[in-house]
Design an enzyme around this catalytic site. Sequence first.
Site, PDB file in Angstrom:
ATOM      1  N   GLU A 232       0.886  -1.171   0.000  1.00 36.57           N
ATOM      2  CA  GLU A 232       0.000   0.000   0.000  1.00 36.57           C
ATOM      3  C   GLU A 232       0.915   1.209   0.000  1.00 36.57           C
ATOM      4  O   GLU A 232       1.566   1.514   1.000  1.00 36.57           O
ATOM      5  CB  GLU A 232      -0.924  -0.013   1.209  1.00 36.57           C
ATOM      6  CG  GLU A 232      -2.050   0.998   1.107  1.00 36.57           C
ATOM      7  CD  GLU A 232      -1.753   2.308   1.817  1.00 36.57           C
ATOM      8  OE1 GLU A 232      -1.350   3.268   1.112  1.00 36.57           O
ATOM      9  OE2 GLU A 232      -1.910   2.379   3.036  1.00 36.57           O
ATOM     10  N   CYS A 266      -2.090   8.803   3.064  1.00 39.15           N
ATOM     11  CA  CYS A 266      -2.065   8.378   1.658  1.00 39.15           C
ATOM     12  C   CYS A 266      -3.428   8.538   1.004  1.00 39.15           C
ATOM     13  O   CYS A 266      -3.516   8.811  -0.195  1.00 39.15           O
ATOM     14  CB  CYS A 266      -1.624   6.918   1.560  1.00 39.15           C
ATOM     15  SG  CYS A 266       0.071   6.619   2.096  1.00 39.15           S
TER      16      CYS A 266
END
Length: 458
Positions: A232, A266
Amino acid sequence: MAIATINPTTGETLRVFDEIGDAEIERKIGLAHERWRSYRSTSFAQRAEWLRASADLMEKDVEELARLMTTEMGKTLDSARAEVRKSANGMRYYAEHAEGFLADEPLADPSVVGASRALGRYQPLGVVLAVMPWNFPLWQVMRFAAPALMAGNVGLLKHASNVPQSAVYLEEVLRRGGFPEGCFQTLLISARKVEPILRDPRVVAATLTGSEPAGRSVAAICGDEVKHTVLELGGSDPYVVMPSADLDAAVATAVRGRVQNNGQSCIAAKRFIVHTDIYDAFAEKFVERMRALRVGDPLDEATEIGPLATEQGRTDVEELVADAVGSGAKVLCGGQRPDRPGWFYPPTVITEITRDMRMFGEEVFGPVASLFRVADIDEALEIANATSFGLGSNAWTNDPVEQDRFIDELYAGQVFINGTTTSYPELPFGGVARSGYGRELSAHGIREFCNLKSVWIG
């Protein structure tokens, strides 16, 4: 980078940790491997009991733990408390659902494969290394650790070097909850020690949340070793607002979406793409609310924006803003570091971004919003997808046809309509393109580190 707690509010080094040596790394890997041999055979009920007990302990520690995270990486106390509770909730979710998620999957008609019985069975892989970032010191780890432990795997944690006390706490709370020694261990090591661990045959898989360069490195090593990975990585999430949207709700959510975790997420909304019919009204309200946010000591309950976590992180943000301004972008608010100790950067809104500016294609990991005016949904989608990332995405519209187009055409791992991207234990989480691959959370997350074994009985 030193393994140390450095208060980002003041720049003061509070505690320094020694990096463990090769002999201690070897001992911990050996312990993990040996523990897995017995732990894999424990029952789901036993694992769930330990995980729920750990969650209870974490919630009891909420005030102390929130102050620790705030001191280590600068998030506000309110958001730190929320992270503790979210982590405990995620642990309980997997304690409740893991057995069902990993139940045998029988073939409805085994005769089609010439068997009396045929099924798929999920089994744990073994020792998994987790390389985790500092921005959510508990949640990022627990959304790996909870499903991995419930599946029967054991974990090794290489946490970010600026949150060592959070890393130590995670190992301790799971031991206090009842997990046997070796089920989950923190490795206080620098990045240079990661490759030998990944290449150790006793470590069978890895997961990383972090930067694209770090992800490339881990993926390359594990590819060479033929080991499974989940990555990720970064994101530059679009936030599209169309004329049918509830403008006030879209603005309020946009502000929260951009400055969550001091802008260091993020999945934070970063590129705000607004239809020309409502652009001026949106920009006025958005800038007004961004400018009004209270920046200060994150230990002060009234603070809405704390410092960035590291001095280098602030420098990176400043360089991206300077590049854009130097090439003609317009700053509508913020844009200059305050004259005070610590690594603060103000909520900033920038418009007139062009494709030759670094900010157009790179992730800005701080409270800086890029604002774009578009003529229609086609242009909105084109700009939204004009990125190498594909983590989250957001679109505001009450038009069902537009909603369907955004759901189908936004290139991302997640699409949120009339909201902003967040993570839930119940929903799969992950990205496409340079935002990584694989999924965390939900049933998909727990199955990532399992062997799905086909069983055929004649």
